[in-house]
Design an enzyme around this catalytic site. Structure first.
Site, PDB file in Angstrom:
ATOM      1  N   LYS A 134       0.864  -1.202   0.000  1.00 30.63           N
ATOM      2  CA  LYS A 134       0.000   0.000   0.000  1.00 30.63           C
ATOM      3  C   LYS A 134       0.886   1.232   0.000  1.00 30.63           C
ATOM      4  O   LYS A 134       1.994   1.214   0.529  1.00 30.63           O
ATOM      5  CB  LYS A 134      -0.889   0.018   1.251  1.00 30.63           C
ATOM      6  N   GLY A 246     -20.320   7.138   1.792  1.00 34.98           N
ATOM      7  CA  GLY A 246     -19.205   7.393   0.887  1.00 34.98           C
ATOM      8  C   GLY A 246     -19.633   7.139  -0.541  1.00 34.98           C
ATOM      9  O   GLY A 246     -19.687   5.986  -0.976  1.00 34.98           O
ATOM     10  N   TYR A 247     -19.961   8.203  -1.265  1.00 39.31           N
ATOM     11  CA  TYR A 247     -20.482   8.045  -2.618  1.00 39.31           C
ATOM     12  C   TYR A 247     -19.389   8.301  -3.652  1.00 39.31           C
ATOM     13  O   TYR A 247     -19.491   9.185  -4.491  1.00 39.31           O
ATOM     14  CB  TYR A 247     -21.692   8.958  -2.816  1.00 39.31           C
ATOM     15  N   GLY A 248     -18.314   7.513  -3.548  1.00 39.71           N
ATOM     16  CA  GLY A 248     -17.234   7.587  -4.539  1.00 39.71           C
ATOM     17  C   GLY A 248     -17.320   6.366  -5.431  1.00 39.71           C
ATOM     18  O   GLY A 248     -18.400   5.819  -5.646  1.00 39.71           O
ATOM     19  N   ASN A 249     -16.175   5.896  -5.918  1.00 40.98           N
ATOM     20  CA  ASN A 249     -16.170   4.756  -6.842  1.00 40.98           C
ATOM     21  C   ASN A 249     -16.807   3.508  -6.230  1.00 40.98           C
ATOM     22  O   ASN A 249     -17.729   2.931  -6.802  1.00 40.98           O
ATOM     23  CB  ASN A 249     -14.714   4.476  -7.271  1.00 40.98           C
ATOM     24  N   ALA A 250     -16.324   3.108  -5.056  1.00 36.13           N
ATOM     25  CA  ALA A 250     -16.837   1.869  -4.447  1.00 36.13           C
ATOM     26  C   ALA A 250     -18.323   2.006  -4.084  1.00 36.13           C
ATOM     27  O   ALA A 250     -19.123   1.101  -4.340  1.00 36.13           O
ATOM     28  CB  ALA A 250     -16.012   1.522  -3.211  1.00 36.13           C
ATOM     29  N   GLY A 251     -18.686   3.142  -3.505  1.00 33.74           N
ATOM     30  CA  GLY A 251     -20.058   3.350  -3.045  1.00 33.74           C
ATOM     31  C   GLY A 251     -21.075   3.422  -4.175  1.00 33.74           C
ATOM     32  O   GLY A 251     -22.127   2.777  -4.118  1.00 33.74           O
TER      33      GLY A 251
HETATM   34  P1  NAD Z   1     -13.338   7.664  -3.735  1.00 36.95           P
HETATM   35  O1  NAD Z   1     -12.330   8.726  -3.562  1.00 36.95           O
HETATM   36  O2  NAD Z   1     -13.827   7.383  -5.105  1.00 36.95           O
HETATM   37  O3  NAD Z   1     -14.596   7.979  -2.836  1.00 36.95           O
HETATM   38  C1  NAD Z   1     -14.531   8.215  -1.488  1.00 36.95           C
HETATM   39  C2  NAD Z   1     -15.867   8.840  -1.131  1.00 36.95           C
HETATM   40  O4  NAD Z   1     -15.958   8.924   0.294  1.00 36.95           O
HETATM   41  C3  NAD Z   1     -16.046  10.258  -1.670  1.00 36.95           C
HETATM   42  O5  NAD Z   1     -17.342  10.408  -2.188  1.00 36.95           O
HETATM   43  C4  NAD Z   1     -15.877  11.146  -0.435  1.00 36.95           C
HETATM   44  O6  NAD Z   1     -16.635  12.337  -0.532  1.00 36.95           O
HETATM   45  C5  NAD Z   1     -16.443  10.217   0.624  1.00 36.95           C
HETATM   46  N1  NAD Z   1     -16.006  10.537   1.985  1.00 36.95           N
HETATM   47  C6  NAD Z   1     -14.791  10.928   2.424  1.00 36.95           C
HETATM   48  N2  NAD Z   1     -14.822  11.121   3.748  1.00 36.95           N
HETATM   49  C7  NAD Z   1     -16.095  10.849   4.150  1.00 36.95           C
HETATM   50  C8  NAD Z   1     -16.751  10.863   5.384  1.00 36.95           C
HETATM   51  N3  NAD Z   1     -16.096  11.169   6.498  1.00 36.95           N
HETATM   52  N4  NAD Z   1     -18.073  10.539   5.421  1.00 36.95           N
HETATM   53  C9  NAD Z   1     -18.743  10.179   4.297  1.00 36.95           C
HETATM   54  N5  NAD Z   1     -18.154  10.153   3.096  1.00 36.95           N
HETATM   55  C10 NAD Z   1     -16.849  10.472   3.022  1.00 36.95           C
HETATM   56  O7  NAD Z   1     -12.711   6.358  -3.050  1.00 36.95           O
HETATM   57  P2  NAD Z   1     -13.095   4.852  -3.308  1.00 36.95           P
HETATM   58  O8  NAD Z   1     -12.159   4.329  -4.319  1.00 36.95           O
HETATM   59  O9  NAD Z   1     -14.555   4.715  -3.511  1.00 36.95           O
HETATM   60  O10 NAD Z   1     -12.667   4.213  -1.909  1.00 36.95           O
HETATM   61  C11 NAD Z   1     -13.532   4.258  -0.782  1.00 36.95           C
HETATM   62  C12 NAD Z   1     -13.114   3.189   0.192  1.00 36.95           C
HETATM   63  O11 NAD Z   1     -13.132   1.936  -0.479  1.00 36.95           O
HETATM   64  C13 NAD Z   1     -11.685   3.330   0.730  1.00 36.95           C
HETATM   65  O12 NAD Z   1     -11.618   2.834   2.049  1.00 36.95           O
HETATM   66  C14 NAD Z   1     -10.874   2.439  -0.182  1.00 36.95           C
HETATM   67  O13 NAD Z   1      -9.692   1.990   0.439  1.00 36.95           O
HETATM   68  C15 NAD Z   1     -11.877   1.323  -0.377  1.00 36.95           C
HETATM   69  N6  NAD Z   1     -11.601   0.541  -1.571  1.00 36.95           N
HETATM   70  C16 NAD Z   1     -11.752   1.056  -2.823  1.00 36.95           C
HETATM   71  C17 NAD Z   1     -11.453   0.268  -3.915  1.00 36.95           C
HETATM   72  C18 NAD Z   1     -11.641   0.755  -5.311  1.00 36.95           C
HETATM   73  O14 NAD Z   1     -11.312   0.013  -6.238  1.00 36.95           O
HETATM   74  N7  NAD Z   1     -12.184   1.933  -5.528  1.00 36.95           N
HETATM   75  C19 NAD Z   1     -10.978  -1.041  -3.729  1.00 36.95           C
HETATM   76  C20 NAD Z   1     -10.869  -1.528  -2.435  1.00 36.95           C
HETATM   77  C21 NAD Z   1     -11.171  -0.726  -1.362  1.00 36.95           C
END
Ligand code: NAD
Length: 444
Positions: A134, A246-251
């Site tokens: 990481k 958390g409405y990013g990629n994973a959400g």
């Molecule tokens: P991302 O940057 O696309 O999205 C993160 C989201 O979380 C954003 O919408 C942000 O506004 C929101 N956020 C940040 N702080 C917050 C809070 N305190 N309360 C509510 N929302 C909050 O990131 P991602 O890629 O979706 O990753 C999110 C989680 O998933 C991380 O823990 C990451 O390690 C894990 N993850 C992601 C992947 C992947 O492929 N994307 C794979 C494995 C694990």
């Protein structure tokens, strides 16, 4: 001691207990519980069940290598700013290190080490031939221009170039990093090595060797896990209520694929706040709104709620998809759902885990629930190495096999040892890493 996230340091207005600090944007920041200690506790729980030799436990409790790098970057105002970055390589008994790179003001060396250990277990659970790694840079990407971010990314790529490589350590995107940064890192590595080398990093755009299905991988994997979990507890997914933190990629992709399976998203959040509509939110339209307005807050027909309200809203499936340590004992006591599918890494504290287990809530642990990302990263790496590319359905199908098998192996071990699925997944992961260690032996 209470440490507040940098984002809210100036804004904290009231503290209700030792765990939660609310700020004026109505978002709660939880005390930064040392994620490295959490990771070690999880290892020790598995070591106890497996009656692990103390020396072997110590090998697994110690990352193989942790690199700290200083990154001088010329900012747009002409001044030089030095950022600190890390790359932790936890274990490579089963194959090259694998794990994302995160940009965030709260990145710490302990967090990066913990995340690298979780990657070792995650790869083992879904049985892919990779180990744990990481990386992260302490920075505030939201306050940096595209040029500043690119210069920082390229400097970081240069700084870690000696320890990464297709057979050594293969990074990927994580919080606030995207395919754009992956392509930049691949470019730096390729320039330094005198040949294009797509297999050095995954999560790349398709034009430079990325894989189909990579962008949806984590969310799709979460949905597969929820589907398998629902079968075990007799929950019908049609009409099941889903809450996403958390409405990013994973959400967003968790919400989209669960909706495709018949579920209904009722509440979501991002770093600016949380919203609810008990009648259901259209996940795609919420994303369009967020992309246009910068946040889910204000989405037509929804009501703004606090983070605690979001996490404790009565629902069937809760998907934490933001940051670590969001579900503390205080929150766990109030949670009312049937399945928690941890899209985020480390969102539940060990004490909260025990409370949820006693309440009979199925917690699908991060190392299993969010393994779709690393499964497709693995498949991207394989495609890059063989210079031959598969269709979306081929990739998604191969991923589904890994995840469904990982889910069932974990569930069965948890049942056998009468423990929760996190401990079951850890027992599975540690025993698989142990098998490789025993086969390879200790040199010299
Ligand atoms: P991302 O940057 O696309 O999205 C993160 C989201 O979380 C954003 O919408 C942000 O506004 C929101 N956020 C940040 N702080 C917050 C809070 N305190 N309360 C509510 N929302 C909050 O990131 P991602 O890629 O979706 O990753 C999110 C989680 O998933 C991380 O823990 C990451 O390690 C894990 N993850 C992601 C992947 C992947 O492929 N994307 C794979 C494995 C694990």
């Amino acid at each position: 001691m209470t440490i507040v996230s940098n984002y809210s340091k100036q804004q904290a207005i009231t503290s209700t207990n030792l765990n939660i600090i609310y700020n004026d944007s109505d978002r709660c920041d939880l005390v930064k519980i040392d994620p490295w200690k959490n990771a070690l506790k999880q290892l020790d729980d598995a070591a106890k069940i497996l009656k692990l030799d103390p020396g072997v436990r110590d090998i697994l409790a110690t990352p193989k290598k942790v690199l700290t790098v200083g990154l001088p970057v010329k900012m747009d105002n002409g001044k030089i700013k030095v950022f600190t970055g890390y790359r932790s390589q936890h274990n490579d008994f089963r194959g090259p290190h694998k794990g994302g790179i995160r940009y965030h003001p709260d990145v710490t060396i302990e967090e990066v080490k913990a995340l690298s250990m979780w990657m070792t277990w995650k790869c083992a659970i879904v049985d892919i031939p990779l180990g744990g790694g990481k990386g992260g840079i302490i920075c505030d990407p939201k306050r940096m221009s595209a040029g500043e971010k690119e210069r920082m990314t390229r400097r970081y790529a240069y700084a870690i170039s000696e320890i990464i490589g297709p057979g050594k350590d293969v990074p990927a995107p994580d919080v606030y990093t995207t395919g754009k940064e992956m392509a930049q890192i691949m470019d730096v590595y390729s320039v330094l090595h005198g040949q294009g080398e797509p297999a050095v990093i995954t999560g790349k755009p398709l034009s430079v060797g990325g894989s189909l299905a990579r962008n949806v991988a984590t969310g799709l994997g979460v949905a597969y896990c929820v589907r398998e979990g629902a079968k075990k507890i007799g929950l019908k997914l049609k009409g099941a209520k889903v809450v996403i933190q958390g409405y990013g990629n994973a959400g967003t992709f968790s919400a989209e694929y669960l909706e495709k399976m018949g579920a209904k998203t009722i509440a979501v959040s991002d770093s600016k706040g949380s919203i609810i509509n008990p009648k259901g939110l259209d996940s795609k339209k919420v994303l369009e709104y967020k992309n246009k307005h910068g946040s889910v807050v204000g989405y037509p027909g929804s009501k703004k709620i606090s983070t605690e309200q979001l996490l404790t809203t009565p629902c069937d499936v809760l998907v934490p998809a933001a940051l670590e340590n969001q579900i503390t004992p205080n929150i766990a006591k109030k949670i009312k759902c049937k399945i928690i599918a941890e899209a985020a890494n480390g969102p539940t504290t060990p004490e909260a885990d025990e409370i949820l287990f006693k309440k009979g809530i199925m917690v699908i642990p991060d190392i299993l629930a969010n393994s779709g990302g690393v499964c497709i990263s693995y498949l991207e790496w394989v495609q890059n190495l063989q210079r031959y590319y598969w269709t979306f359905n081929e990739v998604a199908g191969k991923m589904e096999e890994h995840i469904v098998r990982g889910f069932n192996d974990t569930y069965n071990l948890a049942k056998k040892h009468k423990v929760d699925m996190r401990k079951g997944s850890m027992v599975l992961a540690v025993s698989r890493v142990l098998d490789s260690f025993n086969a390879r032996g200790l040199w010299p």
